[in-house]
Structures are given as structure tokens and as C-alpha cells.
Scaffold this motif. Structure first.
Motif, PDB file in Angstrom:
ATOM      1  N   ASN A  35     -17.951 -33.912   3.378  1.00 51.55           N
ATOM      2  CA  ASN A  35     -17.890 -35.152   4.165  1.00 51.55           C
ATOM      3  C   ASN A  35     -18.007 -36.418   3.329  1.00 51.55           C
ATOM      4  OD1 ASN A  35     -17.435 -34.172   6.827  1.00 51.55           O
ATOM      5  ND2 ASN A  35     -19.541 -33.408   6.809  1.00 51.55           N
ATOM      6  N   CYS A  36     -17.554 -36.363   2.085  1.00 53.23           N
ATOM      7  CA  CYS A  36     -17.562 -37.567   1.255  1.00 53.23           C
ATOM      8  C   CYS A  36     -16.274 -38.351   1.457  1.00 53.23           C
ATOM      9  CB  CYS A  36     -17.746 -37.203  -0.213  1.00 53.23           C
ATOM     10  SG  CYS A  36     -19.429 -36.632  -0.558  1.00 53.23           S
ATOM     11  N   VAL A  37     -16.392 -39.677   1.357  1.00 54.40           N
ATOM     12  CA  VAL A  37     -15.266 -40.591   1.522  1.00 54.40           C
ATOM     13  C   VAL A  37     -15.194 -41.460   0.276  1.00 54.40           C
ATOM     14  CG1 VAL A  37     -14.325 -42.501   2.887  1.00 54.40           C
ATOM     15  CG2 VAL A  37     -15.542 -40.621   4.031  1.00 54.40           C
ATOM     16  N   PHE A  38     -14.083 -41.357  -0.446  1.00 52.93           N
ATOM     17  CA  PHE A  38     -13.870 -42.152  -1.653  1.00 52.93           C
ATOM     18  C   PHE A  38     -12.674 -43.074  -1.418  1.00 52.93           C
ATOM     19  CE2 PHE A  38     -15.701 -39.042  -5.079  1.00 52.93           C
ATOM     20  CZ  PHE A  38     -16.874 -38.946  -4.376  1.00 52.93           C
ATOM     21  N   LEU A  39     -12.948 -44.361  -1.171  1.00 54.63           N
ATOM     22  CA  LEU A  39     -11.878 -45.333  -0.998  1.00 54.63           C
ATOM     23  C   LEU A  39     -11.480 -45.834  -2.381  1.00 54.63           C
ATOM     24  CD1 LEU A  39     -13.037 -47.286   2.183  1.00 54.63           C
ATOM     25  CD2 LEU A  39     -11.720 -45.159   1.990  1.00 54.63           C
ATOM     26  N   ASP A  40     -10.556 -45.110  -2.992  1.00 54.82           N
ATOM     27  CA  ASP A  40     -10.183 -45.321  -4.388  1.00 54.82           C
ATOM     28  C   ASP A  40      -8.980 -46.255  -4.543  1.00 54.82           C
ATOM     29  OD1 ASP A  40      -8.648 -43.068  -3.279  1.00 54.82           O
ATOM     30  OD2 ASP A  40      -7.866 -42.823  -5.319  1.00 54.82           O
ATOM     31  N   CYS A  41      -9.110 -47.455  -4.020  1.00 57.07           N
ATOM     32  CA  CYS A  41      -8.078 -48.475  -4.223  1.00 57.07           C
ATOM     33  C   CYS A  41      -8.197 -49.057  -5.627  1.00 57.07           C
ATOM     34  CB  CYS A  41      -8.184 -49.561  -3.164  1.00 57.07           C
ATOM     35  SG  CYS A  41      -7.985 -48.911  -1.498  1.00 57.07           S
ATOM     36  N   ASN A  42      -9.237 -48.715  -6.320  1.00 52.84           N
ATOM     37  CA  ASN A  42      -9.414 -48.978  -7.737  1.00 52.84           C
ATOM     38  C   ASN A  42     -10.021 -47.700  -8.313  1.00 52.84           C
ATOM     39  OD1 ASN A  42     -10.039 -50.149 -10.350  1.00 52.84           O
ATOM     40  ND2 ASN A  42      -9.971 -52.151  -9.354  1.00 52.84           N
ATOM     41  N   ARG A  43     -10.286 -47.697  -9.571  1.00 53.46           N
ATOM     42  CA  ARG A  43     -10.754 -46.507 -10.269  1.00 53.46           C
ATOM     43  C   ARG A  43     -12.189 -46.129  -9.869  1.00 53.46           C
ATOM     44  NH1 ARG A  43      -8.719 -44.250 -15.272  1.00 53.46           N
ATOM     45  NH2 ARG A  43     -10.337 -42.993 -16.252  1.00 53.46           N
ATOM     46  N   ILE A  44     -12.394 -44.840  -9.578  1.00 53.25           N
ATOM     47  CA  ILE A  44     -13.722 -44.253  -9.392  1.00 53.25           C
ATOM     48  C   ILE A  44     -13.880 -43.231 -10.509  1.00 53.25           C
ATOM     49  CG2 ILE A  44     -15.194 -42.796  -7.954  1.00 53.25           C
ATOM     50  CD1 ILE A  44     -13.737 -43.971  -5.493  1.00 53.25           C
ATOM     51  N   THR A  45     -14.888 -43.435 -11.345  1.00 53.02           N
ATOM     52  CA  THR A  45     -15.156 -42.528 -12.459  1.00 53.02           C
ATOM     53  C   THR A  45     -16.535 -41.915 -12.257  1.00 53.02           C
ATOM     54  OG1 THR A  45     -13.856 -43.946 -13.919  1.00 53.02           O
ATOM     55  CG2 THR A  45     -15.317 -42.336 -14.965  1.00 53.02           C
TER      56      THR A  45
ATOM     57  N   ILE B  48     -18.016 -43.891  -1.316  1.00 51.52           N
ATOM     58  CA  ILE B  48     -17.825 -44.748  -2.482  1.00 51.52           C
ATOM     59  C   ILE B  48     -16.642 -45.664  -2.181  1.00 51.52           C
ATOM     60  CG2 ILE B  48     -17.302 -44.858  -4.941  1.00 51.52           C
ATOM     61  CD1 ILE B  48     -18.557 -42.061  -5.226  1.00 51.52           C
ATOM     62  N   TYR B  49     -16.903 -46.955  -2.195  1.00 52.02           N
ATOM     63  CA  TYR B  49     -15.881 -47.947  -1.855  1.00 52.02           C
ATOM     64  C   TYR B  49     -15.515 -48.776  -3.083  1.00 52.02           C
ATOM     65  CZ  TYR B  49     -17.852 -47.133   2.857  1.00 52.02           C
ATOM     66  OH  TYR B  49     -18.317 -46.578   4.021  1.00 52.02           O
ATOM     67  N   THR B  50     -14.224 -48.899  -3.343  1.00 45.11           N
ATOM     68  CA  THR B  50     -13.766 -49.835  -4.377  1.00 45.11           C
ATOM     69  C   THR B  50     -13.054 -51.025  -3.757  1.00 45.11           C
ATOM     70  OG1 THR B  50     -11.626 -48.755  -4.702  1.00 45.11           O
ATOM     71  CG2 THR B  50     -13.477 -47.958  -6.056  1.00 45.11           C
ATOM     72  N   VAL B  51     -12.841 -51.008  -2.474  1.00 50.03           N
ATOM     73  CA  VAL B  51     -12.078 -52.057  -1.792  1.00 50.03           C
ATOM     74  C   VAL B  51     -13.014 -52.943  -0.973  1.00 50.03           C
ATOM     75  CG1 VAL B  51     -11.558 -50.590   0.211  1.00 50.03           C
ATOM     76  CG2 VAL B  51     -10.024 -52.488  -0.363  1.00 50.03           C
ATOM     77  N   PHE B  52     -12.690 -54.231  -0.920  1.00 49.62           N
ATOM     78  CA  PHE B  52     -13.437 -55.160  -0.084  1.00 49.62           C
ATOM     79  C   PHE B  52     -12.478 -56.218   0.456  1.00 49.62           C
ATOM     80  CE2 PHE B  52     -13.675 -56.691  -4.411  1.00 49.62           C
ATOM     81  CZ  PHE B  52     -13.539 -58.079  -4.328  1.00 49.62           C
ATOM     82  N   HIS B  53     -12.962 -56.999   1.410  1.00 47.48           N
ATOM     83  CA  HIS B  53     -12.140 -57.993   2.092  1.00 47.48           C
ATOM     84  C   HIS B  53     -12.839 -59.342   2.062  1.00 47.48           C
ATOM     85  CE1 HIS B  53      -9.995 -54.496   3.599  1.00 47.48           C
ATOM     86  NE2 HIS B  53     -11.155 -54.008   3.982  1.00 47.48           N
TER      87      HIS B  53
ATOM     88  N   ARG C  65      -6.108 -58.429   4.281  1.00 49.72           N
ATOM     89  CA  ARG C  65      -5.951 -58.677   2.851  1.00 49.72           C
ATOM     90  C   ARG C  65      -7.128 -58.027   2.129  1.00 49.72           C
ATOM     91  NH1 ARG C  65      -4.566 -64.196   4.707  1.00 49.72           N
ATOM     92  NH2 ARG C  65      -2.306 -64.271   4.722  1.00 49.72           N
ATOM     93  N   SER C  66      -6.853 -57.498   0.970  1.00 50.78           N
ATOM     94  CA  SER C  66      -7.858 -56.704   0.258  1.00 50.78           C
ATOM     95  C   SER C  66      -7.913 -57.059  -1.215  1.00 50.78           C
ATOM     96  CB  SER C  66      -7.529 -55.210   0.387  1.00 50.78           C
ATOM     97  OG  SER C  66      -7.493 -54.821   1.734  1.00 50.78           O
ATOM     98  N   GLN C  67      -9.057 -56.772  -1.815  1.00 50.03           N
ATOM     99  CA  GLN C  67      -9.264 -56.822  -3.251  1.00 50.03           C
ATOM    100  C   GLN C  67     -10.077 -55.600  -3.634  1.00 50.03           C
ATOM    101  OE1 GLN C  67     -10.479 -61.272  -3.238  1.00 50.03           O
ATOM    102  NE2 GLN C  67     -10.053 -60.716  -5.372  1.00 50.03           N
ATOM    103  N   THR C  68     -10.164 -55.337  -4.934  1.00 48.37           N
ATOM    104  CA  THR C  68     -10.872 -54.145  -5.383  1.00 48.37           C
ATOM    105  C   THR C  68     -11.712 -54.427  -6.621  1.00 48.37           C
ATOM    106  OG1 THR C  68      -9.165 -53.381  -6.921  1.00 48.37           O
ATOM    107  CG2 THR C  68      -8.931 -52.709  -4.612  1.00 48.37           C
ATOM    108  N   ALA C  69     -12.651 -53.533  -6.870  1.00 48.13           N
ATOM    109  CA  ALA C  69     -13.424 -53.496  -8.112  1.00 48.13           C
ATOM    110  C   ALA C  69     -13.793 -52.032  -8.360  1.00 48.13           C
ATOM    111  CB  ALA C  69     -14.677 -54.368  -8.007  1.00 48.13           C
TER     112      ALA C  69
END
Length: 182
Positions: free
Chosen positions: A79-89, A102-107, A123-127
């Protein structure tokens, strides 16, 4: 998107990659847990990279999958959710508890800045998110965009990690705070 600049979620190339990830994640989540060759094949297609002895318990949910990079001997519970709109290491010998997000996206926080006239998608951005080596993330924790968690750190269950954590600490809470040094 990967540069952290505002991007259009409805870009046809991104949507095609998103749909392919959904197809692969559905196949993975439906595969018998005893069919290790099939699970391995699907992870190779879904993830950006992974080391040896990676275990991901289904169900597992991603945005693109290809931006997820796992070290060796990594365990990810169900049941893990990885919103990988940017790199997850995630580094070697790390464990992710059940229900971790784990979220890489924000608004944008301003409503007028996040809305689009021509799309229901914001609209979205990532880190990127970086989880070090030999880290344990307790169940139901949430890791926010731009966070780095240092080697050997333990994050208590149910934590909301809003800022980076150094190596070798125990941290927990909402927002997550360092409780002690190891």
C-alpha cells in the motif's frame, strides 16, 4: 518536470508514460506473489533502476515508475504510493513500512496560480526525494517533496517529514522532529 520548473501534466508524452506506468503497476499488483520471475520482469519494466534483492509487496502505486531508483536489499511494504514526478532514490538496505507515501510533486498555494483554464489538472512543480542507506521509514509516514533523509536514520510510524533529516537520528511526529541521535 525533472528540473523542478512548472510543467503541464497534460503533455501528451507525459500522459503516455503515465498510462504505461498504470498498466504495468496493475499487472504487478495482480501477479501471484509466488511468481518471482514475473514480478522481477515487471519491476524491471516499471522502475528506473533497482539493485539485487528488492522486494515490493503489492499493491504498489506510482505516477511514472521510471523516476524511482532503488538500491540493493530494499524492502517496500504494501500500500505504498510513490508520486515520482521527480526522482525518488532509496539507498541500499533501506525499508519502507506499509502505507508510506512519498511525494515529489507539489502545487502553488495560491488558487489562481494552480488552476488552468483548459484542464482539470493543476499546475505542478517537483523536487526530488532522497532516502539514504540503511534507513527505516515507519508505516503510514508521508515524505514531502525535496526531502533528504540521511543514512542510518529511523522515521517513526505516522510521521510527516516536511524537512530533511540528518544521518543517524530517530525522528517522528507531525511535523517530523528529531527525537535523539543514534
Amino acid at each position: 518536470m525533472l528540473a523542478g520548473e512548472p510543467y503541464d501534466c497534460t503533455d501528451s508524452g507525459l500522459l503516455a508514460r503515465w498510462h504505461e506506468a498504470k498498466r504495468l503497476q496493475s499487472l504487478y499488483n495482480a501477479a501471484p506473489t509466488t511468481d518471482l520471475p514475473r514480478l522481477s520482469e515487471l519491476l524491471d519494466l516499471l522502475l528506473g533502476s533497482r539493485g539485487e534483492n528488492v522486494w515490493i509487496a503489492a499493491p504498489f502505486f506510482v505516477d511514472y515508475g521510471e523516476n524511482i531508483h532503488l538500491g540493493r536489499n530494499v524492502e517496500i511494504n504494501m500500500n505504498c504510493v510513490f508520486l515520482d514526478c521527480n526522482r525518488i532514490t532509496i539507498g541500499d538496505y533501506s525499508g519502507i513500512g506499509p502505507g508510506v507515501h512519498i511525494y515529489t510533486v507539489f502545487h502553488p498555494t495560491e488558487p489562481a496560480e494552480r488552476l488552468s483554464e483548459n484542464s482539470p489538472l493543476w499546475r505542478s512543480q517537483t523536487a526530488p526525494v532522497v532516502i539514504g542507506r540503511n534507513v527505516w521509514i515507519g508505516g503510514r509516514s508521508v515524505i514531502l517533496p525535496g526531502v533528504t533523509i540521511g543514512d542510518g536514520t529511523t522515521v517513526g510510524a505516522g510521521s510527516v517529514v516536511t524537512r530533511s533529516l540528518p544521518e543517524g537520528v530517530v525522528a517522528a511526529g507531525n511535523p517530523c522532529r528529531i527525537l535523539r541521535k543514534l
